[in-house]
Motif scaffolding. Structure first.
Motif, short mmCIF file in Angstrom:
data_model
loop_
_atom_site.label_atom_id
_atom_site.label_comp_id
_atom_site.label_asym_id
_atom_site.label_seq_id
_atom_site.Cartn_x
_atom_site.Cartn_y
_atom_site.Cartn_z
N ARG A 49 2.39 2.13 -3.47
CA ARG A 49 1.41 2.78 -4.36
C ARG A 49 1.26 4.26 -4.02
NH1 ARG A 49 -1.17 -2.22 -3.16
NH2 ARG A 49 -1.26 -3.60 -4.99
N ASN A 94 2.95 6.96 -6.86
CA ASN A 94 1.96 7.75 -7.61
C ASN A 94 1.97 9.20 -7.15
OD1 ASN A 94 0.83 5.71 -9.31
ND2 ASN A 94 -0.23 4.87 -7.52
N SER A 132 0.84 -1.21 0.00
CA SER A 132 0.00 0.00 0.00
C SER A 132 0.87 1.25 0.00
CB SER A 132 -0.92 0.00 1.23
OG SER A 132 -1.76 -1.13 1.22
N LEU A 134 2.55 4.53 -11.15
CA LEU A 134 3.10 3.19 -10.94
C LEU A 134 2.54 2.23 -11.98
CD1 LEU A 134 4.73 1.22 -9.10
CD2 LEU A 134 2.61 0.87 -7.82
#
Length: 337
Positions: A92, A96, A89, A140
């Protein structure tokens, strides 16, 4: 007469025995017992000291062992599956990067939740949260866990990440309209894809994780090596007798069935049934070598399968131990090498 004799006898007194004025010398005996006592005391003292040293040494070892166990208990072993879930998590959120003020603020808020609780990372002015001058986006594409390094209190998780950087630019272009040319503003997107190693240091306590420092990028190292290796030779006598041709026929029949038949059917031909169950079609065998292995035969060969749809071939080297009962061969061992 008799009475008179008795009377005289009573009157005669037995003279007292004079005691000798010379005493017996007991000094040697006394000295012996004194030295014996001293030696005994020294022996007991020596034994006591040795026992005390040994007891102290044992006690120290016990204390060190207890301390070591306590230290081990203090440092909890990181559950890698949970750590990977936590960091998946985070990766990400970190990779991003949007190009919009409100979205950047939301990203900073989310990343802050993953960081350790200290003065540096509680400060909203930390460079980790402020991306001044952003003029594009980072997206990503893919990521996977590459390596884990134990660095004492901190564990370093390395992820191979592929991301795309995009920048939109306005450019002037001449557009022909009839006989005239006009200049119009168009938007062009420049893209660049990168694959790097994202290094994330984390700490673990009571089942929870935190990122302990700002992640950093490094080049993805190659894992390929020029490792020298020679396949171990079969130390058996080669067989070139009359059965070699029969073994070759059996091998072709065996692999025809191996590529298509069920496990139940293969149980009639081999000790530990295996099958490709139609995934590949058998094409041919080559480089067949047969050796004498006690009362059995050791077979080394190359077998070629082919995918029916794409015609892609699959070449494998195989070693087998086969036995013969009457006119029938049976696979005792089957190994890809």
């Amino acid at each position: 007469m008799k009475n008179r004799f008795k009377g005289k006898f009573r009157q005669i007194k037995k003279p007292d025995k004079e005691r000798s004025s010379v005493r017996k010398d007991n000094s040697k005996r006394t000295a012996f017992f004194v030295w014996l006592l001293i030696i005994g005391m020294l022996f007991i003292a020596t034994v006591s000291i040795l026992l005390s040293i040994n007891t102290r040494s044992t006690l120290n070892e016990s204390n060190q062992s207890i301390e070591a166990r306590e230290n081990e208990e203090v440092k909890e072993e990181i559950p890698h599956a949970s750590a990977n879930e936590f960091l998946s998590s985070f990766v990400r959120e970190y990779i991003n990067v949007p190009n919009e003020s409100a979205a950047l603020d939301e990203r900073a808020k989310n990343i802050k939740e993953y960081m350790v609780f200290n003065e540096a990372f509680n400060d909203d002015r930390n460079p980790l949260y402020n991306l001044d001058g952003v003029s594009g986006t980072r997206t990503l594409e893919t990521f996977n866990l590459f390596n884990i390094e134990d660095k004492g209190d901190v564990s370093l998780y390395q992820y191979k990440v592929t991301f795309k950087n995009q920048v939109e630019r306005e450019v002037e272009k001449e557009v022909k309209k009839g006989k005239k040319k006009e200049v119009e503003i168009e938007t062009e997107t420049e893209e660049k894809e990168n694959t790097l190693l994202l290094n994330i240091p984390i700490i673990y306590e009571n089942g929870l994780f935190s990122v302990s420092a700002i992640p950093y990028f490094t080049k993805v190292p190659s894992l390929a090596g020029n490792i020298e290796y020679e396949k171990e030779t079969i130390g058996l006598d080669e067989y070139n007798g009359n059965e070699k041709e029969n073994i070759a026929v059996f091998m072709n029949t065996f692999f025809e069935k191996y590529s298509t038949e069920s496990i139940e059917e293969m149980a009639y031909l081999m000790e530990e049934p295996q099958t490709l169950n139609g995934s590949f079609l058998f094409e041919e065998i080559s480089d067949l070598m047969v050796y004498i292995d006690g009362g059995n035969y050791k077979v080394s060969l190359e077998v070629i399968f082919r995918d029916e749809l794409t015609n892609i071939q699959q070449v494998n080297q195989v070693e087998m131990t086969i036995s013969k009962n009457g006119n029938n061969f049976y696979v005792e061992e089957f190994n890809y090498i």
